[in-house]
Design an enzyme around this catalytic site. Structure first.
Site, PDB file in Angstrom:
ATOM      1  N   GLU A 403     -10.098   4.385   1.260  1.00 52.89           N
ATOM      2  CA  GLU A 403      -9.373   3.099   1.135  1.00 52.89           C
ATOM      3  C   GLU A 403      -7.877   3.420   1.082  1.00 52.89           C
ATOM      4  OE1 GLU A 403      -9.682   0.882  -2.469  1.00 52.89           O
ATOM      5  OE2 GLU A 403     -10.526   2.523  -3.630  1.00 52.89           O
ATOM      6  N   GLU A 412       0.459   2.763   4.857  1.00 47.96           N
ATOM      7  CA  GLU A 412       0.401   3.772   3.798  1.00 47.96           C
ATOM      8  C   GLU A 412      -0.132   5.106   4.337  1.00 47.96           C
ATOM      9  OE1 GLU A 412      -1.463   2.055   0.305  1.00 47.96           O
ATOM     10  OE2 GLU A 412      -0.076   0.367   0.299  1.00 47.96           O
TER      11      GLU A 412
END
Lengths: 559, 559
Positions: A403, A412
């Site tokens: 995740e 990210e």
């Protein structure tokens, strides 16, 4: 201020300076009352763009004098009358000059909520057809000043929903409903059309104050002056009952009728329209509080568990369930929520699992150790304190679960991390998520744009922000931008992307200002199990991600 | 953290990254508890300036690891052990590097409150004689970082009062009192010396938290473990009674015994150590709220009234009281407080008065008009809406009354305004005030210095600020700077001034850092009636002026 006052009519005895006061005494209210209960109303006769030179000069003098008086009283805001014609250059120039010198007071420009659908009329003519254009040109001359806000006059006819939608990205502080915009209900009381009701509710949702203006035009039973239906009622009420009371009661009823905020909305109230720097979990180690918050997003982990279940069933036929052990690696295990989801999926499907929990934050690893001990997972879970890009795995994985997604999908560095981790995924192994796509859409967002602009540098304009969007207008449907697939063994693989997109603002919207773009993602976890925040297909009740915002240094007008 | 933990003793299996956790689980407290109830304590064995290379390296690794863990838990602060020797360069360098990366957490360096009075000892020797020097060199290497604060260890012997005074300008966050610094009172309970009491009270006044440390060394009746004087007491108390409870009770008693804050102090609490831009009433018109606040300073107007009384009596002999009318002009009348004081002085002395109230702020003139009407002063007071420098007065004044003084006397342009007004003062007329002098003194003011520095520009260093001073150390008595007299008819008159001053810091203070200067004024209103804020002769209970602060861009060490 005396409405007949005109500076040019004063006979000033220059030598003695015995000018009569231009206003009543400030001592009628306390300073605290002035600064909390009163909005100043600038004389409505002023016209700074008049051809009549005396009127024009009187207007400028009066405007400055009245605002100075309001500032002297520390009022929070002054209401500026609507420009008299389509040309408002001198008025706006003067307001811009004034607003530079104000400390906190806001200036609220009054604008009628008006847009003709008739495109054949000339926009440049003296009768502007879209009052947003008037606001926009005034605001641009005032250099998008954060203390220049606006008040909308609500008329009996409303523009289209798309056209109204634009205003929710503008700094609307109050809405003035005129009594003649009200209808009459069966009992003779004032009420509003469905479309008006929806608009008012939208205003309430955006903390827009409501003002009722005009004369009582509905012959309300028992509220007419003089003849009261009941002499007891008369004694009690006629003193206190304001002639517009029944209009106010109706608007109050609309407020009472609103759905209360959900608990999650209440928690997030403080984050609305507030710029946050996105997390950089690869560069910075997340804090315990951050893990704590994200771990509470149960919807997200239910989706992961569903995806892992499906992958386990695909990977291990029922007949081999008791013999075949699936090697599952959670890369970026944090404090363990995906480890838990994986073990629950194994239990749910009756499949045997061996889990590696790889985490590069040594502080999270501490918690991971106590979790494994507490839950008695020592025989199933191996904790690896290492960056997934550097780990020499002792075996290869059937399933890689991660995740690492940001609000814009890849922001990210999920692609780069998973590229490093797919070394230890079996050739036919599964990555959960298997792909993700970013989306953008153009928005009006005055408040946020001003927040970015207040830093007075280019760096803040070139930063992407995570925002719980509220007072923004979405101008066109979102479009997909970049897609990443995992695993990707192609040799020409690159994470570089470039894209040109064209957005069409619906015709009935009118013009609008594009302050920037809102960004989202949608991820396919496995097959039909997806997860995302793109508005049209967002996973409901998930709160781990807000939208990501990209601002334009020079905002553009679109139409 | 395990106190025997040394990174160099760990056998790390590099390949598998199966490191054992270095700390207990964070789950024993909630994130909210970690971030509000706990201060981290860094292992006291660390010595980053040790000659032992392994110890030095272990120290650096451990320091970084422990602070990272504390940041992970969102602690508000970590306590850093005192440097082991006089040289702390590597320790400070490493802390400086760490503090750059912290978001909010403070680092509190532990420093013993220690200063030898023996000047013959060599300061450069390994045994530093003034622990302030240790703090100062550490802080300078950390570039005066605002998150680097300090905690003082209170020992049984205290340095001189002057030497202690320095610390109140430094960012002291807590004080640790050791049990062996306590004395024993007649009943065998712990207590502190008078000088210690005074110090602790001073800390309380500056929101310094108190920590009690050490073993209970006072054989307190009934509090010894095991043998209780009373078995009922034993049942109730022995479970809950902390061995240091009687020390805490005593410190609590010192807190309870403190004088409560005066009402004015409570009102001003929010202004303590807060930079305010000085008013510029000549350039900007004051707001109603500002007038309101200043008008409440009754002490100031009582002084003015006393001065005006004396001037009236000097000017008009008793015999002429009923025939001679004194012309008094209030220049800068605002909303009228000096007009009122003048009329009260006339009544008190039985003198006849004609008052001109000259005010350049048209908004204040509005209030002035209603005041005159309300009080029935129409026959005595003439309101003039004009800048005093431009007014063509119809007659000359016997007395000119003004309140144009800033915290530094002339800094609100009183000299320039009164130069303009003395045109309409009779040759033998009186100016109230008749003179004023500014004063400065050197100060340590870490908190304010950091506030100025945070703007990262020279402009803020070259701005004078008005401050309700609290956490500052005054290092030497103030000295007079500039004096202005009114009226001044000399032909070579100039308002330009230049001065060199030398300050001597008392010998027993030790070294100190000079962040800047605090400025004050003292004014002679008339003859022996004065008004001012210079600390040694300040008018009591007056709140219209705070000190003015001048900061040094490069602060200097004085001794």
């Amino acid at each position: 201020m005396d409405p007949t006052y005109r500076p040019s009519l004063l006979e000033v005895d220059i030598d003695s300076f015995h000018v009569l006061p231009f206003a009543g005494s400030d001592l009628v209210l306390t300073p605290a009352q002035w600064s909390s209960h009163v909005v100043g109303k600038i004389s409505s006769w002023i016209d700074l763009d008049s051809e009549d030179e005396i009127l024009q000069r009187d207007s400028e003098t009066t405007l400055k004098q009245e605002i100075a008086w309001a500032a002297h009283l520390s009022l929070q805001a002054c209401l500026l009358p609507s420009p008299k014609g389509a040309s408002c250059a001198n008025y706006a120039r003067c307001v811009n000059q004034i607003v530079q010198g104000l400390s906190n007071m806001q200036l609220w420009l009054r604008i009628p909520l008006l847009k003709s659908d008739d495109d054949s009329l000339d926009v440049d003519s003296d009768h502007w057809m879209d009052s947003w254009e008037l606001w926009n040109s005034f605001r641009l001359i005032c250099e998008h000043h954060s203390q220049l806000c606006l008040v909308l006059d609500i008329l009996s006819t409303l523009p289209s929903a798309n056209s109204i939608g634009r205003w929710f990205g503008e700094p609307v502080r109050a809405a003035i409903i005129h009594t003649d915009s009200f209808l009459k209900n069966a009992r003779g009381y004032p009420c509003l059309s469905k479309r008006h009701q929806k608009l008012i509710t939208g205003f309430f949702n955006h903390s827009v104050q409501m003002v009722i203006s005009g004369k009582p035009v509905h012959g309300i039973p028992g509220a007419t002056t003089g003849a009261a239906a009941n002499h007891i009622d008369n004694n009690v009420n006629s003193m206190q009952r304001h002639p517009l009371r029944s209009y106010l009661d109706y608007v109050g009823y609309l407020y009472q009728r609103m759905e209360p905020l959900s608990e999650q909305d209440r928690i997030e109230l403080g984050y609305r329209d507030f710029l946050q720097a996105p997390l950089q979990p690869l560069m910075d180690n997340l804090e315990a509080q951050t893990y704590e918050t994200f771990e509470k997003d149960s919807v997200k982990y239910i989706q992961y568990q569903r995806a892992i279940c499906k992958a386990l069933l695909d990977r291990v036929p029922d007949g081999e369930a008791s013999t075949l052990t699936t090697v599952l690696m959670v890369v970026g295990a944090g404090r363990g929520p995906l480890v838990r989801a994986s073990l629950q999926a194994a239990e749910e499907t009756g499949r045997k699992l061996k889990v590696y929990a790889v985490e590069k934050n040594p502080n999270a690893v501490v918690t991971l150790h106590s979790l494994v001990k507490l839950e008695g997972w020592e025989n199933v879970v191996t904790i690896v304190s290492c960056d997934m890009r550097l780990w020499n795995a002792p075996e290869k994985a059937d399933i890689l679960v991660s995740e690492l997604l940001g609000s814009f999908g890849d922001n990210e560095l999920s692609p780069e991390c998973l590229d490093g981790a797919q070394r230890f995924l079996k050739q036919d192994g599964i990555s959960i998520p298997s792909s993700y796509t970013s989306f953008i859409q153009p928005i009006t967002a005055s408040k946020l744009y001003n927040d970015v602009k207040s830093h007075k540098d280019i760096v803040h304009f070139e930063t992407a922000y995570v925002v719980k969007m509220h007072s923004i207008a979405k101008l066109a449907p979102s479009k997909p931008v970049f897609t990443f697939n995992h695993p990707d063994y192609s040799t020409k693989k690159s994470n570089q992307r470039y894209k040109k997109l064209q957005f069409v603002i619906p015709r009935d919207t009118g013009s609008a200002i594009v302050h920037g773009f809102a960004g989202y993602f949608d991820a396919t976890l496995y097959k039909d199990v997806h997860l995302g925040i793109e508005p049209s297909m967002a996973t409901p009740n998930m709160f781990s991600w807000y939208a990501i915002l990209f601002f334009l240094n020079s905002c553009v007008k679109g139409s």
